[in-house]
Design an enzyme around this catalytic site. Sequence first.
Site, PDB file in Angstrom:
ATOM      1  N   VAL A  19      -2.649   0.185   1.106  1.00  0.00           N
ATOM      2  CA  VAL A  19      -2.873  -0.085  -0.326  1.00  0.00           C
ATOM      3  C   VAL A  19      -3.818   0.930  -0.988  1.00  0.00           C
ATOM      4  O   VAL A  19      -4.382   0.662  -2.046  1.00  0.00           O
ATOM      5  CB  VAL A  19      -3.344  -1.543  -0.573  1.00  0.00           C
ATOM      6  CG1 VAL A  19      -2.281  -2.540  -0.139  1.00  0.00           C
ATOM      7  CG2 VAL A  19      -4.675  -1.837   0.120  1.00  0.00           C
ATOM      8  N   TYR A  49     -11.311   1.765  -1.219  1.00  0.00           N
ATOM      9  CA  TYR A  49     -10.110   1.692  -2.076  1.00  0.00           C
ATOM     10  C   TYR A  49     -10.345   0.806  -3.307  1.00  0.00           C
ATOM     11  O   TYR A  49      -9.524   0.789  -4.219  1.00  0.00           O
ATOM     12  CB  TYR A  49      -8.888   1.143  -1.315  1.00  0.00           C
ATOM     13  CG  TYR A  49      -8.459   1.933  -0.105  1.00  0.00           C
ATOM     14  CD1 TYR A  49      -8.983   3.186   0.169  1.00  0.00           C
ATOM     15  CD2 TYR A  49      -7.515   1.425   0.783  1.00  0.00           C
ATOM     16  CE1 TYR A  49      -8.607   3.901   1.297  1.00  0.00           C
ATOM     17  CE2 TYR A  49      -7.125   2.141   1.911  1.00  0.00           C
ATOM     18  CZ  TYR A  49      -7.682   3.370   2.162  1.00  0.00           C
ATOM     19  OH  TYR A  49      -7.304   4.072   3.278  1.00  0.00           O
ATOM     20  N   HIS A 107     -14.558   4.684   8.703  1.00  0.00           N
ATOM     21  CA  HIS A 107     -13.580   5.432   7.908  1.00  0.00           C
ATOM     22  C   HIS A 107     -13.603   6.941   8.206  1.00  0.00           C
ATOM     23  O   HIS A 107     -12.570   7.596   8.215  1.00  0.00           O
ATOM     24  CB  HIS A 107     -13.867   5.177   6.423  1.00  0.00           C
ATOM     25  CG  HIS A 107     -12.684   5.327   5.529  1.00  0.00           C
ATOM     26  ND1 HIS A 107     -12.473   4.545   4.424  1.00  0.00           N
ATOM     27  CD2 HIS A 107     -11.640   6.190   5.549  1.00  0.00           C
ATOM     28  CE1 HIS A 107     -11.341   4.911   3.816  1.00  0.00           C
ATOM     29  NE2 HIS A 107     -10.834   5.914   4.487  1.00  0.00           N
ATOM     30  N   ASN A 136      -9.861   9.026  11.373  1.00  0.00           N
ATOM     31  CA  ASN A 136     -10.157  10.454  11.185  1.00  0.00           C
ATOM     32  C   ASN A 136     -11.130  11.003  12.233  1.00  0.00           C
ATOM     33  O   ASN A 136     -11.874  11.942  11.950  1.00  0.00           O
ATOM     34  CB  ASN A 136     -10.717  10.690   9.770  1.00  0.00           C
ATOM     35  CG  ASN A 136      -9.739  10.250   8.710  1.00  0.00           C
ATOM     36  OD1 ASN A 136      -8.584  10.670   8.714  1.00  0.00           O
ATOM     37  ND2 ASN A 136     -10.169   9.365   7.816  1.00  0.00           N
ATOM     38  N   GLN A 157      -7.041   5.684  13.289  1.00  0.00           N
ATOM     39  CA  GLN A 157      -6.095   5.855  12.181  1.00  0.00           C
ATOM     40  C   GLN A 157      -6.243   7.285  11.662  1.00  0.00           C
ATOM     41  O   GLN A 157      -7.297   7.652  11.143  1.00  0.00           O
ATOM     42  CB  GLN A 157      -6.404   4.833  11.072  1.00  0.00           C
ATOM     43  CG  GLN A 157      -5.388   4.865   9.955  1.00  0.00           C
ATOM     44  CD  GLN A 157      -5.735   3.908   8.824  1.00  0.00           C
ATOM     45  OE1 GLN A 157      -6.166   4.326   7.748  1.00  0.00           O
ATOM     46  NE2 GLN A 157      -5.562   2.628   9.053  1.00  0.00           N
ATOM     47  N   ARG A 234      11.263  -0.485  -2.379  1.00  0.00           N
ATOM     48  CA  ARG A 234      10.822   0.471  -1.344  1.00  0.00           C
ATOM     49  C   ARG A 234      10.032  -0.229  -0.235  1.00  0.00           C
ATOM     50  O   ARG A 234      10.090   0.177   0.922  1.00  0.00           O
ATOM     51  CB  ARG A 234       9.986   1.579  -1.979  1.00  0.00           C
ATOM     52  CG  ARG A 234      10.811   2.542  -2.799  1.00  0.00           C
ATOM     53  CD  ARG A 234       9.919   3.629  -3.336  1.00  0.00           C
ATOM     54  NE  ARG A 234      10.674   4.627  -4.060  1.00  0.00           N
ATOM     55  CZ  ARG A 234      10.104   5.550  -4.825  1.00  0.00           C
ATOM     56  NH1 ARG A 234       8.783   5.600  -4.939  1.00  0.00           N
ATOM     57  NH2 ARG A 234      10.847   6.438  -5.454  1.00  0.00           N
TER      58      ARG A 234
HETATM   59  N1  LIG Z   1      -8.009   6.375   6.941  1.00  0.00           N
HETATM   60  C1  LIG Z   1      -7.827   7.265   5.972  1.00  0.00           C
HETATM   61  O1  LIG Z   1      -8.628   8.190   5.773  1.00  0.00           O
HETATM   62  C2  LIG Z   1      -6.608   7.132   5.107  1.00  0.00           C
HETATM   63  C3  LIG Z   1      -6.258   8.157   4.212  1.00  0.00           C
HETATM   64  C4  LIG Z   1      -5.133   7.990   3.427  1.00  0.00           C
HETATM   65  C5  LIG Z   1      -4.365   6.844   3.547  1.00  0.00           C
HETATM   66  N2  LIG Z   1      -4.725   5.839   4.409  1.00  0.00           N
HETATM   67  C6  LIG Z   1      -3.929   4.594   4.561  1.00  0.00           C
HETATM   68  O2  LIG Z   1      -2.587   4.936   4.846  1.00  0.00           O
HETATM   69  C7  LIG Z   1      -1.726   4.365   3.864  1.00  0.00           C
HETATM   70  C8  LIG Z   1      -0.505   5.252   3.641  1.00  0.00           C
HETATM   71  O3  LIG Z   1      -0.871   6.550   3.207  1.00  0.00           O
HETATM   72  P1  LIG Z   1      -0.772   7.031   1.668  1.00  0.00           P
HETATM   73  O4  LIG Z   1      -0.830   5.849   0.788  1.00  0.00           O
HETATM   74  O5  LIG Z   1      -1.809   8.067   1.472  1.00  0.00           O
HETATM   75  O6  LIG Z   1       0.621   7.759   1.545  1.00  0.00           O
HETATM   76  P2  LIG Z   1       2.143   7.601   2.057  1.00  0.00           P
HETATM   77  O7  LIG Z   1       2.419   6.240   2.588  1.00  0.00           O
HETATM   78  O8  LIG Z   1       2.450   8.822   2.867  1.00  0.00           O
HETATM   79  O9  LIG Z   1       2.937   7.822   0.690  1.00  0.00           O
HETATM   80  C9  LIG Z   1       2.877   6.941  -0.388  1.00  0.00           C
HETATM   81  C10 LIG Z   1       3.781   7.513  -1.485  1.00  0.00           C
HETATM   82  O10 LIG Z   1       5.164   7.464  -1.050  1.00  0.00           O
HETATM   83  C11 LIG Z   1       5.962   6.818  -2.031  1.00  0.00           C
HETATM   84  N3  LIG Z   1       6.977   6.049  -1.283  1.00  0.00           N
HETATM   85  C12 LIG Z   1       6.758   4.987  -0.465  1.00  0.00           C
HETATM   86  N4  LIG Z   1       7.915   4.563   0.071  1.00  0.00           N
HETATM   87  C13 LIG Z   1       8.896   5.361  -0.414  1.00  0.00           C
HETATM   88  C14 LIG Z   1      10.295   5.404  -0.213  1.00  0.00           C
HETATM   89  N5  LIG Z   1      10.905   4.550   0.597  1.00  0.00           N
HETATM   90  N6  LIG Z   1      11.008   6.368  -0.881  1.00  0.00           N
HETATM   91  C15 LIG Z   1      10.384   7.232  -1.711  1.00  0.00           C
HETATM   92  N7  LIG Z   1       9.042   7.243  -1.938  1.00  0.00           N
HETATM   93  C16 LIG Z   1       8.311   6.308  -1.297  1.00  0.00           C
HETATM   94  C17 LIG Z   1       5.020   5.939  -2.806  1.00  0.00           C
HETATM   95  O11 LIG Z   1       5.453   5.828  -4.157  1.00  0.00           O
HETATM   96  P3  LIG Z   1       5.741   4.373  -4.853  1.00  0.00           P
HETATM   97  O12 LIG Z   1       4.475   3.569  -4.754  1.00  0.00           O
HETATM   98  O13 LIG Z   1       6.109   4.743  -6.247  1.00  0.00           O
HETATM   99  O14 LIG Z   1       6.874   3.776  -4.072  1.00  0.00           O
HETATM  100  C18 LIG Z   1       3.703   6.716  -2.758  1.00  0.00           C
HETATM  101  O15 LIG Z   1       3.654   7.670  -3.831  1.00  0.00           O
HETATM  102  C19 LIG Z   1      -2.640   4.240   2.637  1.00  0.00           C
HETATM  103  O16 LIG Z   1      -2.115   3.399   1.631  1.00  0.00           O
HETATM  104  C20 LIG Z   1      -3.910   3.747   3.278  1.00  0.00           C
HETATM  105  O17 LIG Z   1      -3.827   2.370   3.561  1.00  0.00           O
HETATM  106  C21 LIG Z   1      -5.829   5.981   5.190  1.00  0.00           C
END
Ligand SMILES: NC(=O)c1ccc[n+]([C@@H]2O[C@H](COP(=O)([O-])OP(=O)(O)OC[C@H]3O[C@@H](n4cnc5c(N)ncnc54)[C@H](OP(=O)(O)O)[C@@H]3O)[C@@H](O)[C@H]2O)c1
Length: 281
Positions: A19, A49, A107, A136, A157, A234
Amino acid sequence: MEKIRLSNDAVMPMLGLGVYQLTDPQECERAVINAIDAGYRLIDTASAYGNEKAVGQAIKNSGINRNELFITTKVWVSDAGYGSTKNAIERSLQRLDVDYIDLYLVHQAVGDYYGSWRAMSESNKNGTIRTLGVSNFFPDRIADLIAHHEIKPAVNQIEVHPFYQRAHEHQFLQRNDVQVQSWASFAEGRNDLFLNDLLAGIGRRYNKSVAQVTLRWLIQRGIAVIPRSARKERIKENAAIWDFSLTAEEMSAIATLDRKVSAFFDHRDPGIIAKWVDRKF
Ligand SMILES: NC(=O)c1ccc[n+]([C@@H]2O[C@H](COP(=O)([O-])OP(=O)(O)OC[C@H]3O[C@@H](n4cnc5c(N)ncnc54)[C@H](OP(=O)(O)O)[C@@H]3O)[C@@H](O)[C@H]2O)c1
């Protein structure tokens, strides 16, 4: 829905909803409820977040028993250290409005995370955190943490996607019984991931999308996933990954997409670390 048994015997779903960037409370709450309706049981948030309250509200309104859900949150850099992390855990419990957190992660490997680990270990012993993990952390930091603590991190993660595959780090973590969970499984769409010819071509063979092929490829590597989407269709699409398998040839073909660098930034860049230290949540 596949699950995995972690090194501390806790059972974690291999798929969850991330999220990050869902800062509008209504949008976040709706996404979490849509995910739970679609069969997701793991939600990944973080104090950084700004949406733990919305996640907590969604849990309450989902109609699903708390004990069927797996909630992850994280302590930010500005709360590193024993006393600050103790307070941060309390604040997360209150915002999520839960009695316990399933998985609590450091984190970033920045600041006094040894102190954080002591506070987290106490919460683990009193039952308010079920599983301890990190995010990380590079192998040197994991090795250091493991060498000096009774409780080992069960999860790391980290950024993993087709353009940054981290095969060696994954092997190191597997040898140490640390489960990898991929963040940004889609590289947030960078490098035109959703238009990638190779991934799209493999998808056509199974009537699956690039997103589904990408998640399936990670799952078959033994890596847990937490894709984010705000859109109901999605969210459902990203969960429809259990009814097909990639062949060994397809897995090897995807391995050729590896660029071996982050699609975002280097977590060990001193400039980035200086910025993080100034961010408070
Ligand atoms: N620990 C850390 O440092 C860290 C860093 C970054 C993220 N995270 C965690 O990892 C999770 C996932 O990473 P992220 O949110 O950065 O990016 P991600 O999951 O790689 O990408 C999310 C993007 O993909 C799009 N998307 C999702 N499903 C899709 C589909 N089936 N077809 C086309 N587009 C699609 C979404 O748009 P729509 O919303 O418009 O569908 C959004 O713009 C985060 O939400 C967070 O919980 C952790």
